[in-house]
Design a protein around this motif. Structure first.
Motif, PDB file in Angstrom:
ATOM      1  N   TYR A   1      -8.995  -0.411   5.779  1.00  0.00           N
ATOM      2  CA  TYR A   1      -8.101   0.494   6.504  1.00  0.00           C
ATOM      3  C   TYR A   1      -8.413   1.945   6.177  1.00  0.00           C
ATOM      4  O   TYR A   1      -8.627   2.774   7.075  1.00  0.00           O
ATOM      5  N   TRP A   2      -8.466   2.275   4.880  1.00  0.00           N
ATOM      6  CA  TRP A   2      -8.634   3.677   4.502  1.00  0.00           C
ATOM      7  C   TRP A   2     -10.073   4.152   4.619  1.00  0.00           C
ATOM      8  O   TRP A   2     -10.321   5.323   4.937  1.00  0.00           O
ATOM      9  N   LEU A   3     -11.045   3.268   4.400  1.00  0.00           N
ATOM     10  CA  LEU A   3     -12.435   3.696   4.550  1.00  0.00           C
ATOM     11  C   LEU A   3     -12.727   4.029   6.013  1.00  0.00           C
ATOM     12  O   LEU A   3     -13.380   5.038   6.310  1.00  0.00           O
ATOM     13  N   SER A   4     -12.241   3.220   6.936  1.00  0.00           N
ATOM     14  CA  SER A   4     -12.482   3.500   8.354  1.00  0.00           C
ATOM     15  C   SER A   4     -11.819   4.804   8.771  1.00  0.00           C
ATOM     16  O   SER A   4     -12.368   5.569   9.584  1.00  0.00           O
TER      17      SER A   4
ATOM     18  N   ILE B   1     -10.941   2.477  -3.390  1.00  0.00           N
ATOM     19  CA  ILE B   1     -11.159   3.310  -2.212  1.00  0.00           C
ATOM     20  C   ILE B   1      -9.948   4.191  -1.889  1.00  0.00           C
ATOM     21  O   ILE B   1     -10.098   5.410  -1.723  1.00  0.00           O
ATOM     22  N   PRO B   2      -8.734   3.645  -1.805  1.00  0.00           N
ATOM     23  CA  PRO B   2      -7.606   4.534  -1.489  1.00  0.00           C
ATOM     24  C   PRO B   2      -7.364   5.590  -2.557  1.00  0.00           C
ATOM     25  O   PRO B   2      -7.006   6.726  -2.231  1.00  0.00           O
ATOM     26  N   GLU B   3      -7.586   5.263  -3.821  1.00  0.00           N
ATOM     27  CA  GLU B   3      -7.385   6.254  -4.871  1.00  0.00           C
ATOM     28  C   GLU B   3      -8.424   7.366  -4.785  1.00  0.00           C
ATOM     29  O   GLU B   3      -8.121   8.532  -5.045  1.00  0.00           O
ATOM     30  N   VAL B   4      -9.653   7.024  -4.409  1.00  0.00           N
ATOM     31  CA  VAL B   4     -10.684   8.046  -4.197  1.00  0.00           C
ATOM     32  C   VAL B   4     -10.306   8.933  -3.019  1.00  0.00           C
ATOM     33  O   VAL B   4     -10.385  10.162  -3.090  1.00  0.00           O
ATOM     34  N   VAL B   5      -9.899   8.316  -1.913  1.00  0.00           N
ATOM     35  CA  VAL B   5      -9.557   9.075  -0.710  1.00  0.00           C
ATOM     36  C   VAL B   5      -8.417  10.052  -0.967  1.00  0.00           C
ATOM     37  O   VAL B   5      -8.452  11.202  -0.528  1.00  0.00           O
ATOM     38  N   PHE B   6      -7.403   9.622  -1.715  1.00  0.00           N
ATOM     39  CA  PHE B   6      -6.211  10.439  -1.917  1.00  0.00           C
ATOM     40  C   PHE B   6      -6.200  11.179  -3.254  1.00  0.00           C
ATOM     41  O   PHE B   6      -5.179  11.759  -3.627  1.00  0.00           O
ATOM     42  N   GLN B   7      -7.317  11.204  -3.942  1.00  0.00           N
ATOM     43  CA  GLN B   7      -7.366  11.860  -5.246  1.00  0.00           C
ATOM     44  C   GLN B   7      -7.064  13.359  -5.133  1.00  0.00           C
ATOM     45  O   GLN B   7      -7.543  14.051  -4.242  1.00  0.00           O
ATOM     46  N   VAL B   8      -6.264  13.826  -6.078  1.00  0.00           N
ATOM     47  CA  VAL B   8      -6.007  15.259  -6.235  1.00  0.00           C
ATOM     48  C   VAL B   8      -6.519  15.647  -7.617  1.00  0.00           C
ATOM     49  O   VAL B   8      -6.085  15.090  -8.626  1.00  0.00           O
ATOM     50  N   ALA B   9      -7.467  16.579  -7.671  1.00  0.00           N
ATOM     51  CA  ALA B   9      -8.048  17.021  -8.945  1.00  0.00           C
ATOM     52  C   ALA B   9      -7.899  18.531  -9.062  1.00  0.00           C
ATOM     53  O   ALA B   9      -8.229  19.265  -8.124  1.00  0.00           O
ATOM     54  N   ASP B  10      -7.388  18.962 -10.189  1.00  0.00           N
ATOM     55  CA  ASP B  10      -7.163  20.395 -10.433  1.00  0.00           C
ATOM     56  C   ASP B  10      -6.329  21.036  -9.329  1.00  0.00           C
ATOM     57  O   ASP B  10      -6.543  22.198  -8.944  1.00  0.00           O
TER      58      ASP B  10
ATOM     59  N   ASP C   1       0.855  -1.179   0.000  1.00  0.00           N
ATOM     60  CA  ASP C   1       0.000   0.000   0.000  1.00  0.00           C
ATOM     61  C   ASP C   1       0.895   1.234   0.000  1.00  0.00           C
ATOM     62  O   ASP C   1       1.517   1.563   1.014  1.00  0.00           O
ATOM     63  N   ALA C   2       0.946   1.927  -1.131  1.00  0.00           N
ATOM     64  CA  ALA C   2       1.837   3.085  -1.266  1.00  0.00           C
ATOM     65  C   ALA C   2       1.435   4.217  -0.318  1.00  0.00           C
ATOM     66  O   ALA C   2       2.298   4.960   0.159  1.00  0.00           O
ATOM     67  N   HIS C   3       0.153   4.369  -0.046  1.00  0.00           N
ATOM     68  CA  HIS C   3      -0.295   5.442   0.852  1.00  0.00           C
ATOM     69  C   HIS C   3       0.045   5.118   2.305  1.00  0.00           C
ATOM     70  O   HIS C   3       0.371   6.015   3.090  1.00  0.00           O
ATOM     71  N   PHE C   4      -0.002   3.869   2.650  1.00  0.00           N
ATOM     72  CA  PHE C   4       0.369   3.384   3.983  1.00  0.00           C
ATOM     73  C   PHE C   4       1.884   3.272   4.102  1.00  0.00           C
ATOM     74  O   PHE C   4       2.433   3.276   5.204  1.00  0.00           O
ATOM     75  N   GLN C   5       2.551   3.156   2.951  1.00  0.00           N
ATOM     76  CA  GLN C   5       3.996   2.949   2.859  1.00  0.00           C
ATOM     77  C   GLN C   5       4.414   1.690   3.610  1.00  0.00           C
ATOM     78  O   GLN C   5       5.427   1.650   4.311  1.00  0.00           O
TER      79      GLN C   5
END
Length: 270
Positions: free
Chosen positions: A154-157, A192-201, A133-137
């Protein structure tokens, strides 16, 4: 010209032994500590990443999975664990881990009385799945009896807890519903993790990612809300945006999205 000399057999053996010792010592110096989580809960143990392999204390891993009894077998010179009719043997000398007759090769070592095993190799022998998990490293383990993917849980909670800590269960599930609606939408990332950490514009989609509160330990209620959301429970349908009027004016959402309902301190929009 200086005359070349050749080492004796004894000298050569000593030299080879020294080189072997140096080679074995290099990975230990190159290792770094990484986190490991199992079914959404971080493992409270020192785990190491070494040459692309994550090593975990065998006892900590088995305790997290539950139902195992572990002991050191002096005759086998190996760690042996038993759970019901299942048997696991981790042998440092042979460099193998065996579960119910299935054996795989991998480095097993003892450090300060703790037996370390390769995480992916061992977890897969036990019927689990491992992913990085790259976000969890770090590494995430989904146990064979888990109802949900460990990374998703993990990320949804955590996003539910960071966004709606203190809200009623209905509101926390509603936040989880928004995340899953985005996963299903072609306009957003599909995990789920990609939605949580999404950066748009240039903007993060969830403020807790920006302020770091998404990394905090979730509340028990938020863990339960994540579980119920992943089980399919819904407080609302179709909402993909929300904001708390007490914390934000919600100018863009009010001007561009259709209002659906209010739950607790959050206004939800389609």
């Amino acid at each position: 010209m200086r005359q070349q000399t050749h080492p004796t057999h004894g000298g050569r053996r000593a030299l080879l032994g020294l080189l072997a010792a140096l080679i074995l010592a290099v990975p230990a110096r190159a290792a770094r500590t990484v986190p490991v989580q199992i079914d959404g809960t971080a493992l409270d143990a020192a785990c190491h990443l070494e040459n692309g392999v994550t090593y975990v204390p065998l006892r900590a891993l088995l305790n997290a999975l539950g139902g195992w009894e572990l002991a050191w077998d002096a005759d086998l010179r190996a760690a042996v664990a038993v759970s019901g009719d299942s048997r696991l043997t981790a042998s440092p000398a042979a460099g193998t881990v065996t579960v119910d007759g299935s054996t795989r090769s991998g480095r097993v070592y003892v450090q300060e009385g703790v037996t370390y095993v390769p995480l992916r190799l061992t977890a897969e022998l036990l019927g689990g799945a491992v992913e990085w998990d790259a976000h969890f490293q770090g590494a995430a383990v989904t146990s064979p009896d888990a109802a949900h993917n460990a990374v998703d849980f993990y990320w949804l909670s955590r996003i539910i807890s960071a966004e709606s800590r203190g809200e009623p269960m209905e509101g926390q599930i509603a936040v989880g519903n928004v995340v899953l609606e985005r996963v299903e939408s072609p306009d957003f990332p599909d995990t789920i993790p990609e939605v949580v950490f999404q950066v748009a514009d240039g903007f993060t989609q969830f403020e807790p990612v920006e302020n770091g509160t998404v990394y905090l330990e979730p509340t028990e209620q938020s863990v339960e809300a994540a579980r119920r959301t992943l089980d399919g429970e819904k407080s609302l349908e179709g909402a993909m945006f929300f904001y708390a009027p007490a914390l934000s004016e919600g100018v863009w959402i009010n001007g561009n999205r259709t209002y659906l309902t209010t739950i607790g301190c959050h206004r939800f929009y389609l």
